[in-house]
Structures are given as structure tokens and as C-alpha cells.
Design a protein around this motif. Sequence first.
Motif, PDB file in Angstrom:
ATOM      1  N   VAL A 264       0.866  -1.206  -0.139  1.00 47.27           N
ATOM      2  CA  VAL A 264       0.016  -0.029  -0.096  1.00 47.27           C
ATOM      3  C   VAL A 264       0.737   1.189  -0.076  1.00 47.27           C
ATOM      4  O   VAL A 264       0.577   2.287  -0.694  1.00 47.27           O
ATOM      5  N   ILE A 265       1.848   1.402   0.926  1.00 49.16           N
ATOM      6  CA  ILE A 265       2.802   2.444   1.026  1.00 49.16           C
ATOM      7  C   ILE A 265       3.168   2.887  -0.442  1.00 49.16           C
ATOM      8  O   ILE A 265       3.574   3.881  -0.972  1.00 49.16           O
ATOM      9  N   CYS A 266       4.032   1.690  -0.798  1.00 47.32           N
ATOM     10  CA  CYS A 266       4.749   1.675  -2.139  1.00 47.32           C
ATOM     11  C   CYS A 266       4.017   2.075  -3.324  1.00 47.32           C
ATOM     12  O   CYS A 266       4.257   3.032  -4.151  1.00 47.32           O
ATOM     13  N   LEU A 267       2.611   1.768  -3.330  1.00 45.46           N
ATOM     14  CA  LEU A 267       1.871   2.039  -4.538  1.00 45.46           C
ATOM     15  C   LEU A 267       1.457   3.309  -4.568  1.00 45.46           C
ATOM     16  O   LEU A 267       1.474   4.129  -5.414  1.00 45.46           O
ATOM     17  N   LEU A 268       1.057   4.046  -3.111  1.00 50.19           N
ATOM     18  CA  LEU A 268       0.740   5.228  -2.945  1.00 50.19           C
ATOM     19  C   LEU A 268       1.826   6.214  -3.488  1.00 50.19           C
ATOM     20  O   LEU A 268       1.816   7.192  -4.146  1.00 50.19           O
ATOM     21  N   ALA A 269       3.021   6.016  -2.919  1.00 51.47           N
ATOM     22  CA  ALA A 269       4.201   6.730  -3.345  1.00 51.47           C
ATOM     23  C   ALA A 269       4.285   6.864  -4.680  1.00 51.47           C
ATOM     24  O   ALA A 269       4.739   7.790  -5.424  1.00 51.47           O
ATOM     25  N   LEU A 270       4.124   5.617  -5.760  1.00 51.06           N
ATOM     26  CA  LEU A 270       4.527   5.530  -7.001  1.00 51.06           C
ATOM     27  C   LEU A 270       3.450   6.327  -7.705  1.00 51.06           C
ATOM     28  O   LEU A 270       3.892   6.764  -8.839  1.00 51.06           O
ATOM     29  N   VAL A 271       1.978   6.198  -7.244  1.00 52.31           N
ATOM     30  CA  VAL A 271       1.070   6.894  -7.808  1.00 52.31           C
ATOM     31  C   VAL A 271       1.332   8.520  -8.030  1.00 52.31           C
ATOM     32  O   VAL A 271       1.192   9.186  -9.161  1.00 52.31           O
ATOM     33  N   CYS A 272       1.822   8.969  -6.918  1.00 50.79           N
ATOM     34  CA  CYS A 272       2.286  10.329  -6.662  1.00 50.79           C
ATOM     35  C   CYS A 272       3.273  10.620  -7.763  1.00 50.79           C
ATOM     36  O   CYS A 272       3.334  11.663  -8.279  1.00 50.79           O
ATOM     37  N   GLY A 273       4.438   9.880  -7.540  1.00 53.26           N
ATOM     38  CA  GLY A 273       5.662  10.001  -8.349  1.00 53.26           C
ATOM     39  C   GLY A 273       5.278   9.872 -10.090  1.00 53.26           C
ATOM     40  O   GLY A 273       5.763  10.880 -10.545  1.00 53.26           O
ATOM     41  N   MET A 274       4.605   9.087 -10.242  1.00 53.47           N
ATOM     42  CA  MET A 274       4.329   8.809 -11.727  1.00 53.47           C
ATOM     43  C   MET A 274       3.311  10.068 -12.249  1.00 53.47           C
ATOM     44  O   MET A 274       3.519  10.765 -13.445  1.00 53.47           O
ATOM     45  N   ALA A 275       2.410  10.776 -11.239  1.00 50.22           N
ATOM     46  CA  ALA A 275       1.780  11.632 -11.542  1.00 50.22           C
ATOM     47  C   ALA A 275       2.631  13.198 -11.694  1.00 50.22           C
ATOM     48  O   ALA A 275       2.438  13.952 -12.614  1.00 50.22           O
ATOM     49  N   ALA A 276       3.626  13.079 -10.823  1.00 51.47           N
ATOM     50  CA  ALA A 276       4.668  14.213 -11.053  1.00 51.47           C
ATOM     51  C   ALA A 276       5.491  14.020 -12.432  1.00 51.47           C
ATOM     52  O   ALA A 276       5.813  15.038 -12.951  1.00 51.47           O
ATOM     53  N   SER A 277       5.635  12.810 -12.763  1.00 55.32           N
ATOM     54  CA  SER A 277       6.764  12.612 -13.796  1.00 55.32           C
ATOM     55  C   SER A 277       5.669  12.936 -15.066  1.00 55.32           C
ATOM     56  O   SER A 277       6.237  13.491 -16.031  1.00 55.32           O
ATOM     57  N   MET A 278       4.545  12.443 -15.005  1.00 59.46           N
ATOM     58  CA  MET A 278       3.652  12.853 -16.138  1.00 59.46           C
ATOM     59  C   MET A 278       3.454  14.500 -16.263  1.00 59.46           C
ATOM     60  O   MET A 278       3.474  14.755 -17.516  1.00 59.46           O
ATOM     61  N   GLY A 279       3.578  15.075 -15.104  1.00 61.25           N
ATOM     62  CA  GLY A 279       3.518  16.504 -15.273  1.00 61.25           C
ATOM     63  C   GLY A 279       4.618  17.201 -16.240  1.00 61.25           C
ATOM     64  O   GLY A 279       4.569  18.198 -16.896  1.00 61.25           O
ATOM     65  N   SER A 280       5.829  16.485 -15.765  1.00 67.32           N
ATOM     66  CA  SER A 280       7.038  16.977 -16.480  1.00 67.32           C
ATOM     67  C   SER A 280       7.000  16.707 -17.858  1.00 67.32           C
ATOM     68  O   SER A 280       7.486  17.513 -18.708  1.00 67.32           O
TER      69      SER A 280
ATOM     70  N   ILE B 109      -5.051  17.747 -12.460  1.00 65.08           N
ATOM     71  CA  ILE B 109      -5.607  18.515 -11.211  1.00 65.08           C
ATOM     72  C   ILE B 109      -4.621  19.452 -10.496  1.00 65.08           C
ATOM     73  O   ILE B 109      -4.818  20.615 -10.290  1.00 65.08           O
ATOM     74  N   PHE B 110      -3.500  18.622 -10.268  1.00 69.89           N
ATOM     75  CA  PHE B 110      -2.513  19.382  -9.480  1.00 69.89           C
ATOM     76  C   PHE B 110      -1.665  20.456 -10.347  1.00 69.89           C
ATOM     77  O   PHE B 110      -1.284  21.505  -9.994  1.00 69.89           O
ATOM     78  N   ILE B 111      -1.513  20.347 -11.473  1.00 69.38           N
ATOM     79  CA  ILE B 111      -0.630  20.983 -12.521  1.00 69.38           C
ATOM     80  C   ILE B 111      -1.599  22.330 -12.747  1.00 69.38           C
ATOM     81  O   ILE B 111      -0.995  23.510 -12.977  1.00 69.38           O
ATOM     82  N   ALA B 112      -2.971  22.054 -12.937  1.00 70.40           N
ATOM     83  CA  ALA B 112      -3.816  23.180 -12.864  1.00 70.40           C
ATOM     84  C   ALA B 112      -3.857  24.019 -12.089  1.00 70.40           C
ATOM     85  O   ALA B 112      -4.114  25.219 -12.085  1.00 70.40           O
ATOM     86  N   ALA B 113      -3.824  23.555 -10.578  1.00 73.16           N
ATOM     87  CA  ALA B 113      -3.883  24.146  -9.508  1.00 73.16           C
ATOM     88  C   ALA B 113      -2.624  25.071  -9.188  1.00 73.16           C
ATOM     89  O   ALA B 113      -2.874  26.145  -8.648  1.00 73.16           O
ATOM     90  N   PHE B 114      -1.494  24.385  -9.406  1.00 70.79           N
ATOM     91  CA  PHE B 114      -0.280  25.074  -8.790  1.00 70.79           C
ATOM     92  C   PHE B 114       0.610  25.421 -10.101  1.00 70.79           C
ATOM     93  O   PHE B 114       1.685  26.016  -9.724  1.00 70.79           O
ATOM     94  N   GLN B 115       0.217  25.114 -11.424  1.00 72.53           N
ATOM     95  CA  GLN B 115       1.115  25.556 -12.530  1.00 72.53           C
ATOM     96  C   GLN B 115       2.492  24.698 -12.396  1.00 72.53           C
ATOM     97  O   GLN B 115       3.378  25.298 -12.951  1.00 72.53           O
ATOM     98  N   SER B 116       2.639  23.905 -11.514  1.00 73.95           N
ATOM     99  CA  SER B 116       3.725  23.142 -11.332  1.00 73.95           C
ATOM    100  C   SER B 116       3.535  21.609 -10.939  1.00 73.95           C
ATOM    101  O   SER B 116       2.429  21.447 -10.510  1.00 73.95           O
ATOM    102  N   THR B 117       4.645  20.895 -10.770  1.00 69.68           N
ATOM    103  CA  THR B 117       4.319  19.398 -10.248  1.00 69.68           C
ATOM    104  C   THR B 117       5.099  19.341  -8.861  1.00 69.68           C
ATOM    105  O   THR B 117       5.187  18.466  -8.408  1.00 69.68           O
TER     106      THR B 117
END
Length: 541
Positions: free
Chosen positions: A191-207, A461-469
Motif C-alpha cells: 500500500v505504501i509503495c503503491l501510493l508513493a508511486l502514484v504520486c511519483g508517476m503523476a509528477a513525472s507525467m506533469g514533467s 488537477i495538480f498542475i492546473a492548481a499550482f502551475q507546477s508539479t
Amino acid sequence: MESSKKIRWGVFLVPWILAILVIILNFVSGEAFNSVIMSVTSFILDDFSWLFALMAFICVILIIAAYFSKFGRVRIGGRNAKPIMNMSNYVWIVLCTIMAAGILLWACAEPMYHYYGPPASVAAESPGAIEFIMKDIFLEWTFTPMCIYGVPAILFAFLFYNAKKSYSLGNLLYPTLNYERAQKFSPVVDVICLLALVCGMAASMGSAVFLVTGGMSTLTNGGISSTVLSWTIVAAIIVAAFVASAVSGIMKGIRILSTINSRIYIGLGIFVFIFGPTFYILNMTIEGFGAYLTDFAKQSLFLSAGDGDKWAMWWPVFYWCNWMAWMPVTAAFLGRISRGYTVREAIRVIVVFPALFSVVWLGLFSTTSLYYELQGKGINEAMTNGGTEYATYAVFQQMPIATIAIAVFLIVVFISFVTASDSNTNAMSGLCTSGLSADDAESPTWLKIVWGVTIGAMCVIFIAAFQSTDALKYLSNLGGFPVVFFLIIISISFVKVMMNPKKYDTFKEDYDEYGVPIPSERQKSEQQEMKEAKKAAAATA
């Protein structure tokens, strides 16, 4: 058999619901949420920098020890195991999985940050700063991060294929803990590893989204601007591509994409080498790599403790934290596709080849970025005015056929992220499924779709809100905090297996009476057998 597979609902629902809650919290009070995340991240990096740096350094030592030990001769899956794919596909899939869009974004941009804002002990805008840039960027993107992935990937492969343990990250607690106890902690770890990767992949997608939209804006002279609408469209296309690839299976989507990407990588690298500052690239890369090797231990354990400026906390240590957040789930995928190869071969593919590729890529792009900045071409100015992604496009604009080069680069960015997301989505879905075996490790299609859509929605949603990752990166790094303690246990497990692999291997016949692995020839891969079967069928038709 598909019917033997069952969804691990607790492992799937908990991180998925938490991801949805993160999105909701962003809607309720985005600025407050971001502030809390940044504060917690600062605490982690400030008080535990020493642990992240130390564990990253230990991973390098463990990989070197494994490569030259008897463990290096162990064949993953037993000496009669058939590789899933041939060596070239194995190499390029691993490379695309590890790199994603990160190195494409930072190869040109990071030198600008370090040239104008190095640690207090290095004078800004000086020859010393240039040497420091190359040492630091080689440290952050070459052998150390690959070793961070390599240790758990090799251990996972051995435990899944040789020790016949289940497809779960919690199994990496074994043999430090006995198997029954490791199984109890397994859902929590997953569970911990999955949540960390979801956020990491979303940030990488933002890049990746910023890189693509920035490139499109450059190509159209501002005709297509970086707006929420363009970000959403690009993100939707990326999600659709990597979900479709993931659903098609490893030997179809990801193999084809990584093969295409390998050719484009090589072509783009040759283009920069020929039309860029060729001799400066050669001189600076050789000098920088030499300085990196000479000061490897010092640079690896540099924490800015004497400077007091916390520079290391926000650069190399920040990277270690982020690499570790991605590490467990990515390692599960890398371990899964390593069947049929020896541990030594797997180390070459997971660690050595990607690290050497990174050395070449950084040598090409980082030195070129520096050269044009020193020549007054405004690379840093372009980045400051437009965003981090514009450093790369400013570099291409100094070369002939810049429009074509930028268009090709956009293809690389797109395929690289799609390939990396494909592999990680496969691994995430696999961790949410019980009943996977060495012969059938594909998870249900709908799981891949759900994870893909969730990651895409979080990104937009995050890049729209903060204009960054930034918020997602900080959130991902929170996942790196528990993982660094997990890595301590993984390292102990790795040492125990490395010292006596026969004890944990179910293929006892693969060892001599002294516990030394018996040398074996690599079998023909399943991919090669499929090709030969198709040829034979075509010949008899």
C-alpha cells in the motif's frame, strides 16, 4: 489461468482511495495542503539526509559485491529458465522504464541551476562550478540511482522465480524476517509503495506534459500556448497511449515502443554530437566523468553540513528520496522481466547499461547547454522566462533544422514516458492481484485502466492548481521516507541471499556440493521461439 487470479482489494482500494482523497484535499484547500506537504518534506530531508545518502551509497557497494560474488552466477528462474525476451529488448525496456521523462527534462536545465546557484563552498559562475556541475549531475543520474533500483530488483527476481515466493513487495522483507512474518507486513508495504508511486508517476507525467506543451509552443511560435486546456489534452493522449500499451501486454506495447525509442535516442544523440559543440562535449564529458570517479565517495556522502546552506538536501538527497519512492514498484517490474538471465547479466542490464547511457546523454546535452550559456546564447534566460522545459528547446534552437530536432525530441519525450508508465502500471496492477505465477504474471485489464486514469487525473488537477508539479514531487518524496527504512531491511535480505543463495533457492540441483552455482548456458528466449514458430508456420503454409 485467469480464474485463479484474485484482486487483493485491501492493497488496491487503500492507496486508490488515498489518492482520491489527495485530489479532494487539493480542491478544498490547495495552498494549505501544499504548504503542509512542503513542511513535512523539509523536515524529512533536513533530519534524515544522512540516511538517504548512506543507503544510496550502500546500494552501490552491494551491487558491486553481488556482481563479483558467486551469487552473480545464479540464473534467475533456474538454469533451464527461458528468458521472456531477447537481450536487446530487455536492455531497452529497462532503460525506458528507469529514465521516463526525467533525464530529458533535466539534462539541459540542471546545469543552469548549479552554475548560478552551487553550494556555498563553490563559487558561482566559475570554472569550479562547471566541474562541480558535471560531478553532481553524473552522481544523480548514472550509477547510484541504477543501483538503488538494482538491489531490490535482483532480490525480487530471485525470490519470485527461484524461491517461489508470491508476487508482493512485502516478500523483500524475507529472509531478514521469517516468511510468515513478512507475509503479515506485505499488504502494508504494498500500500505504501503503491501510493508513493502514484504520486511519483503523476509528477513525472506533469514533467512530460510541460515538456510536450512547451515544445509545441516553441514549434508554433506561441500559437499553441501552455494552458490548462493544452495540458489536459496532452495528458489525456499520454494516458490513453500508456493504458493501451499496458493492456496489450509486455511483449506487444512496451516492447514495440522501447524498440522505436531506442532508434530515436541514438539518432538524436548523433545529431547533437555532430551539430553541437563536438570537441567541447568530448573534453567536458571526459573531464567531468573523471572528476566524478575520483570524488565518487566524497560526492555521494556530501550533505552541505559544513556549508550550512542545505544545498545537498534539495538536490542529490532530494533525488535519492524520489528514486526510493519509485524503487519498490519499479523493481518488481524489472525483476519480473529478468527471468532466464543470470544475476550478473541482470546487473549489467539494470545498472551498468542504463548508467553508461546516462553518462553519454548527459555528456551530450548537459555540456552543450553549458557551452551555449557560456557563449551568451541565453539558455538560462529562456528557462527563467518560460520554465524549466525551455532550456532544452533553447539549446536545440542553436543548431540547424531546430524545428525538426524539437519535433523528434517531443516524440522521444512522449514515447519515453508512455513506456515507463506502461511498465509501472503493469507492476502496480500485479501487486493488486494474487495468483500471479512465473508462467502467467499478467493482471486484469481493468486494474491497469483504473490506475492509468487515476494517475492522469491527479496530474492534471495538480498542475492546473499550482502551475507546477512541486506538490506532487513533495508528496512522492513522503513515500520515499518509509521506503528508506524498507531499503535497510531489503539490503540485509540481499546480503543474506548473496552469501548463501542455495539455502533460499528451490533449484538445489543448480548448485554443487559447496553451494556454488553450476555454470549454465542462457536458453533461447520465448520471444525468439515465437519468431521461429511463425517463420516455420509461414514456410509450411
